[in-house]
Write a protein that holds these residues in place. Structure first.
Motif, PDB file in Angstrom:
ATOM      1  N   GLY A  62      23.575  49.909 -12.399  1.00 29.30           N
ATOM      2  CA  GLY A  62      24.115  51.063 -13.092  1.00 29.30           C
ATOM      3  C   GLY A  62      24.708  50.823 -14.460  1.00 29.30           C
ATOM      4  O   GLY A  62      24.552  49.772 -15.089  1.00 29.30           O
ATOM      5  N   ALA A  63      25.450  51.856 -14.894  1.00 28.30           N
ATOM      6  CA  ALA A  63      25.978  51.874 -16.245  1.00 28.30           C
ATOM      7  C   ALA A  63      26.983  50.764 -16.495  1.00 28.30           C
ATOM      8  O   ALA A  63      27.068  50.242 -17.611  1.00 28.30           O
ATOM      9  N   ALA A 173      32.895  56.003 -10.038  1.00 28.97           N
ATOM     10  CA  ALA A 173      31.705  56.194 -10.857  1.00 28.97           C
ATOM     11  C   ALA A 173      31.499  54.980 -11.751  1.00 28.97           C
ATOM     12  O   ALA A 173      32.460  54.332 -12.185  1.00 28.97           O
ATOM     13  N   SER A 175      30.688  54.737 -14.778  1.00 25.54           N
ATOM     14  CA  SER A 175      31.272  54.892 -16.112  1.00 25.54           C
ATOM     15  C   SER A 175      32.767  55.169 -16.074  1.00 25.54           C
ATOM     16  O   SER A 175      33.360  55.466 -17.115  1.00 25.54           O
ATOM     17  N   ALA A 259      26.935  57.595 -22.368  1.00 28.68           N
ATOM     18  CA  ALA A 259      26.701  57.427 -20.933  1.00 28.68           C
ATOM     19  C   ALA A 259      27.807  58.067 -20.107  1.00 28.68           C
ATOM     20  O   ALA A 259      27.547  58.694 -19.072  1.00 28.68           O
ATOM     21  N   GLU A 263      27.403  61.013 -17.287  1.00 26.17           N
ATOM     22  CA  GLU A 263      27.710  60.757 -15.879  1.00 26.17           C
ATOM     23  C   GLU A 263      28.933  61.521 -15.396  1.00 26.17           C
ATOM     24  O   GLU A 263      28.949  62.025 -14.270  1.00 26.17           O
TER      25      GLU A 263
END
Length: 375
Positions: A62-63, A173, A175, A259, A263
């Motif tokens: 992921g980010a 999350a 981000s 990003a 998100e």
């Protein structure tokens, strides 16, 4: 649409923050200090590298991993190539992702693993593959996870991720503000020891102090007119953020902002670095998303019809820049198309401090947009 009444209600923001995003942003400085302490306890400062690695490979989902690789690559510069290993798989779930080392990777290379999860079988398999190749492995992940056991069994270095109590029941999350600093800080300390960048303990402490100051300036208790993050969030309501960056460190900060907007709040954004951004986005500013007012907007029903989406430029510069700068040309292009522009430029300081300020302010802005947006 932005709920402006909620933006200036600390109690309302706290009630809407089910994911602990504001807490993560406010506690970023404390997270850096905790992560730096975990890195020291794991023995990072006692390492005596034989020399610089030929290449640094970074893997993770992921980010968070993408942004960590982006930031480390920008800070390391040309000293050693920093490459993110992109995963493959049929879904983004932990069990579906797989990573592979490049065919040339071996004993002179360094593999960094950064994950807020630690249960990914693919990362454990990657660790075992790196061990067979003689590649040094360093991982940052939550303690007492399968990855931690695999890294220890493969004679790698494992650094526990600095997590908050409210993140343990439900993974944050990718981000989320706290995740980036929890993963990035130990790797900064490690690459400082390897001679790839400059991030000694006193520099990381200055980063934590700068993040604390930004939390005071951008916290929910401060009204929008005196809060740069709330101001930016309000300016980006019903707008397409066109993020332009200037300076080596500002590029990763801008990409992280885009990003995080996508998100956390579902806000699309485009991002590019100056001066190339002026050519890449000139048609966008001249097209239907241009900031100039729609002549039909006068007749719009203000209650039933949402406003048209228009572009707004966000200019991020990583420090006061002397000499050549494309900022005047950027302002001229934006204002020439009646497109409003927001500018963020940090106070003077070291490269890590100014980068931290840009990330912190835009993190708060993304969180405020996420908490106050309504359909």
């Amino acid at each position: 649409m932005l709920d402006e009444s909620l933006l200036d209600s600390p109690e309302g923001l706290a009630e809407a923050d089910h994911r602990g995003l504001l807490r993560g942003a406010a506690e970023a400085g404390a997270r850096v200090r905790t992560a730096a302490r975990y890195a020291a306890e794991a023995g990072v400062h006692d390492l005596k590298p034989d020399g610089r690695p030929r290449a640094v490979l970074i893997a993770g989902p992921g980010a968070a991993a993408t942004q960590t690789a982006d930031l480390l690559g920008a800070l390391a510069g040309a000293g050693s190539p920093v490459t993110r290993l992109a995963p493959t798989g049929v879904a983004p779930g932990a069990g579906a992702l797989r990573w592979e080392l490049p065919g040339w990777a071996g004993s002179v290379d360094l593999l960094l693993i950064a994950t807020p999860d630690g249960t990914e079988p693919g990362l454990s398999l990657l660790t075992e593959q790196a061990y067979r190749r003689g590649c040094t492995v360093v991982a940052v992940a939550p303690a007492r996870t399968p990855l931690a056991e695999t890294v220890d069994g493969s004679h790698g270095l494992f650094v526990p991720m600095a997590t908050a109590s409210y993140e343990r029941d439900e993974p944050p999350a990718a981000s989320a503000p706290g995740v980036l600093w929890a993963l990035l800080t130990p790797l900064l300390a490690l690459l400082d020891r390897a001679g790839l960048l400059t991030a000694p303990p006193d520099a990381l402490e200055k980063v934590a102090d700068r993040l604390d100051r930004i939390a005071e300036r951008c916290g929910p208790a401060l009204a929008t007119y005196s809060n740069p993050a709330k101001t930016l969030a309000a300016e980006l309501a019903d707008a397409l953020p066109v993020v332009w960056t200037e300076g080596t460190s500002a590029g990763p900060a801008g990409r992280r902002f885009a990003a995080a907007l996508a998100e956390l709040s579902g806000t699309p954004a485009v991002v590019a670095e100056l001066p190339e951004a002026l050519g890449a986005h000139s048609a966008l500013l001249a097209g239907p998303l241009a900031g100039r007012a729609d002549p039909d907007d006068f007749f719009r029903d203000r209650v039933e019809e949402p406003p048209a989406l228009h572009a707004r430029v966000v200019l991020l510069r990583d420090r006061p820049i002397g000499g050549l700068t494309a900022a005047p040309a950027a302002r001229e292009l934006a204002l020439g198309h009646d497109t409003p522009i927001s500018e963020l430029e940090p106070e003077e300081g070291g490269e890590l401090e100014t980068l931290a300020e840009l990330i912190a302010v835009t993190d708060f802005a993304a969180v405020y947009l996420a908490l106050t947006s309504r359909a």
